[in-house]
Design a protein around this motif. Structure first.
Motif, short mmCIF file in Angstrom:
data_model
loop_
_atom_site.label_atom_id
_atom_site.label_comp_id
_atom_site.label_asym_id
_atom_site.label_seq_id
_atom_site.Cartn_x
_atom_site.Cartn_y
_atom_site.Cartn_z
N LYS A 62 42.38 -6.51 -5.86
CA LYS A 62 43.30 -7.59 -5.54
C LYS A 62 43.17 -8.74 -6.53
CE LYS A 62 46.17 -9.84 -2.75
NZ LYS A 62 47.56 -9.40 -2.56
N LEU A 63 41.94 -9.10 -6.88
CA LEU A 63 41.71 -10.19 -7.85
C LEU A 63 42.26 -9.81 -9.22
CD1 LEU A 63 38.07 -11.29 -6.92
CD2 LEU A 63 40.21 -12.46 -6.35
N ALA A 64 42.09 -8.54 -9.62
CA ALA A 64 42.61 -8.10 -10.92
C ALA A 64 44.13 -8.19 -10.95
CB ALA A 64 42.15 -6.67 -11.20
N ARG A 65 44.79 -7.80 -9.87
CA ARG A 65 46.25 -7.87 -9.82
C ARG A 65 46.72 -9.33 -9.84
NH1 ARG A 65 47.37 -3.98 -4.77
NH2 ARG A 65 49.42 -4.98 -4.90
N ILE A 66 46.00 -10.21 -9.15
CA ILE A 66 46.35 -11.64 -9.19
C ILE A 66 46.17 -12.19 -10.59
CG2 ILE A 66 45.68 -13.92 -8.36
CD1 ILE A 66 44.93 -12.61 -5.69
N ALA A 67 45.06 -11.79 -11.27
CA ALA A 67 44.81 -12.27 -12.63
C ALA A 67 45.92 -11.83 -13.57
CB ALA A 67 43.45 -11.76 -13.11
N TRP A 68 46.38 -10.59 -13.43
CA TRP A 68 47.49 -10.13 -14.28
C TRP A 68 48.73 -10.96 -14.02
CZ3 TRP A 68 52.35 -8.49 -13.10
CH2 TRP A 68 53.11 -8.00 -14.16
N ALA A 69 49.04 -11.23 -12.75
CA ALA A 69 50.24 -12.01 -12.43
C ALA A 69 50.16 -13.41 -13.02
CB ALA A 69 50.41 -12.07 -10.90
N VAL A 70 48.98 -14.02 -12.97
CA VAL A 70 48.81 -15.35 -13.55
C VAL A 70 49.06 -15.32 -15.04
CG1 VAL A 70 47.09 -17.13 -14.05
CG2 VAL A 70 47.29 -16.22 -11.73
N LEU A 71 48.53 -14.30 -15.72
CA LEU A 71 48.71 -14.20 -17.17
C LEU A 71 50.17 -13.90 -17.54
CD1 LEU A 71 45.70 -12.25 -18.72
CD2 LEU A 71 46.41 -14.59 -19.19
N ALA A 72 50.74 -12.89 -16.89
CA ALA A 72 52.06 -12.41 -17.28
C ALA A 72 53.17 -13.37 -16.91
CB ALA A 72 52.32 -11.03 -16.66
N ARG A 73 53.01 -14.12 -15.82
CA ARG A 73 54.08 -14.99 -15.34
C ARG A 73 53.91 -16.44 -15.75
NH1 ARG A 73 54.09 -12.20 -9.31
NH2 ARG A 73 54.78 -10.13 -10.03
N GLY A 74 52.80 -16.75 -16.39
CA GLY A 74 52.64 -18.08 -16.97
C GLY A 74 52.36 -19.20 -16.00
N GLY A 75 51.91 -18.92 -14.81
CA GLY A 75 51.62 -19.97 -13.84
C GLY A 75 50.14 -20.04 -13.53
N THR A 76 49.81 -20.65 -12.41
CA THR A 76 48.45 -20.70 -11.90
C THR A 76 48.41 -20.01 -10.54
OG1 THR A 76 48.86 -22.86 -10.88
CG2 THR A 76 47.95 -22.84 -13.12
N TYR A 77 47.21 -19.84 -10.02
CA TYR A 77 47.07 -19.16 -8.73
C TYR A 77 47.54 -20.08 -7.61
CZ TYR A 77 44.86 -17.22 -4.58
OH TYR A 77 44.61 -16.73 -3.32
N GLN A 78 48.50 -19.59 -6.84
CA GLN A 78 49.01 -20.32 -5.69
C GLN A 78 48.76 -19.46 -4.44
OE1 GLN A 78 50.12 -23.36 -5.88
NE2 GLN A 78 50.09 -23.43 -8.13
N PRO A 79 47.74 -19.78 -3.65
CA PRO A 79 47.43 -18.92 -2.49
C PRO A 79 48.55 -18.94 -1.46
CG PRO A 79 46.18 -20.96 -2.41
CD PRO A 79 46.86 -20.94 -3.75
N ARG A 80 48.86 -17.75 -0.98
CA ARG A 80 49.82 -17.63 0.09
C ARG A 80 49.08 -17.71 1.42
NH1 ARG A 80 53.65 -12.56 -1.83
NH2 ARG A 80 54.48 -13.53 -3.73
N ILE A 81 49.52 -18.57 2.28
CA ILE A 81 48.86 -18.74 3.58
C ILE A 81 49.23 -17.56 4.47
CG2 ILE A 81 48.47 -20.27 5.52
CD1 ILE A 81 47.60 -21.33 2.78
N THR A 82 48.23 -16.73 4.76
CA THR A 82 48.46 -15.59 5.63
C THR A 82 47.63 -15.75 6.89
OG1 THR A 82 46.65 -14.39 4.56
CG2 THR A 82 48.88 -14.05 3.68
N HIS A 83 48.11 -15.17 7.96
CA HIS A 83 47.43 -15.25 9.25
C HIS A 83 47.00 -13.86 9.69
CE1 HIS A 83 48.80 -19.41 9.68
NE2 HIS A 83 49.99 -18.99 9.26
N ALA A 84 45.80 -13.78 10.19
CA ALA A 84 45.28 -12.50 10.66
C ALA A 84 46.12 -12.00 11.84
CB ALA A 84 43.82 -12.64 11.09
N ALA A 85 46.33 -10.69 11.85
CA ALA A 85 47.14 -10.12 12.94
C ALA A 85 46.39 -10.23 14.25
CB ALA A 85 47.45 -8.66 12.63
#
Length: 351
Positions: free
Chosen positions: A328-351
């Motif tokens: 998951k961290l690797a996929r987030i790191a790729w998104a940050v690099l490829a899309r030119g932004g910073t990490y923006q956490p999505r607020i998720t709630h446990a089921a």
């Protein structure tokens, strides 16, 4: 320079087999017929290719290929690097340099082929620093293990981890219990000194890496991802640049070997252990980052990653959870690099 076949048409594709001092070229025309076979020296290569109209040039991604790829691209050619394992299926008959070049020329024309992005000199500098650091860390681990093995042969055990061993060494070497002979005391003292020197060299290389990471905008953006610091961010930038070599984050995670190995046939899909393909050094760093996130629970991870990880912890072993989080961290790191932004956490709630 030796030409084994007369050039009768326009070269459209060249397969280049790289050697230390000599290079073998095989050229195809538009119909994929061989019209060029040549052997040139390193000093002759650029002059020979400069006299060829712009074409597609393929090479195996290996030592020295990124430098040659940059030089040929500056001349105006379309240069592409191919992983060596993807060239082998195109090799026909017994292996020789011309057949290797022919297989490369065949492989580079495939529309579904995966290519390696040519690294910049700055990336190569970062990569060199990481390779030196990795070698030093490996040597330090070997010294620590050797000290432990010598002690356990004398019936002395120390709690796991380098810090407990470092603290115990001063007491063990200073005590006069007779468990260690004078010769063994001197030998372990020399190993402890090697350990200290390696610590100093690792600290110096790590400081240089951190200084470069502070000056790189991509590294700064990557460090907004939970668990990612200067070492991991600079290693990612050195390995994949801006991430354009991958279509999506899943491809990056698969390249790191953080996905299950698939062995399927017919309508049966069998998923096994992680494949452990690709960059071992980078995969290790992401797994270590995942363990740090699970243990320290930084605020950024608590907002975006922790609810899902907490649910997964109820059904997964801790090591499996760390691998899943590393992916998951690797996929987030790729998104940050490829899309030119910073990490923006999505607020998720446990089921």
């Amino acid at each position: 320079m030796r030409t084994s076949q007369k050039i009768t048409g326009i070269v459209a594709t060249i397969g280049l087999d790289i050697g230390e001092n000599t290079f073998h070229l095989v050229g195809f025309d538009q119909r994929a017929a061989i019209i060029l076979q040549q052997k040139v020296s390193r000093s002759q290569l650029e002059r020979r290719v400069a006299n060829t109209p712009r074409c597609l040039i393929g090479m195996e991604a290996c030592s020295g290929s990124h430098h040659i790829g940059r030089r040929l691209a500056e001349i105006g050619h379309d240069v592409r690097l191919i992983p060596a394992q993807y060239v082998k299926p195109f090799l026909k008959g017994h292996k020789n340099d011309y057949r290797d070049a022919e297989a490369i020329a065949e492989a580079v024309q495939r529309p579904t082929m995966h290519f390696v992005t040519i690294k910049t000199p700055e990336q190569m500098d970062l990569l060199a620093l990481h390779r030196v650091r990795s070698r030093l860390v490996g040597r330090r681990t070997g010294v620590i293990n050797q000290i432990r093995s010598f002690l356990i042969e004398r019936g002395i055990t120390v709690r796991q981890g380098p810090m407990p061993l470092r603290k115990a060494l001063s007491e063990i070497l200073g005590s006069d219990t007779g468990a260690l002979s004078p010769r063994m005391v001197g030998l372990i003292a020399d190993l402890a000194q090697d350990w200290r020197r390696l610590d100093e060299r690792i600290a110096a290389v790590s400081a240089e890496i951190e200084a470069l990471a502070e000056q790189d905008h991509s590294c700064q953006r990557l460090m907004t991802v939970p668990g990612v610091g200067p070492i991991i961010s600079s290693a990612v930038v050195a390995a994949i640049g801006n991430g354009t070599g991958f279509k999506q984050g899943r491809d990056f995670g698969a390249w790191l070997g953080l996905v299950p190995k698939q062995e399927s046939t017919g309508d049966r899909t069998i998923l096994g252990k992680i494949s452990k393909r690709g960059n071992k050094y980078l995969r290790t760093l992401f797994v270590q980052a995942a363990h740090v996130v699970l243990e320290r629970r930084p605020s950024a991870a608590m907002r975006g990653l922790w609810p899902g990880a907490e649910q997964a912890s109820k059904r997964l072993h801790r090591n499996m959870l760390a691998i899943a989080l590393a992916n998951k961290l690797a996929r987030i790191a790729w998104a940050v690099l490829a899309r030119g932004g910073t990490y923006q956490p999505r607020i998720t709630h446990a089921a």
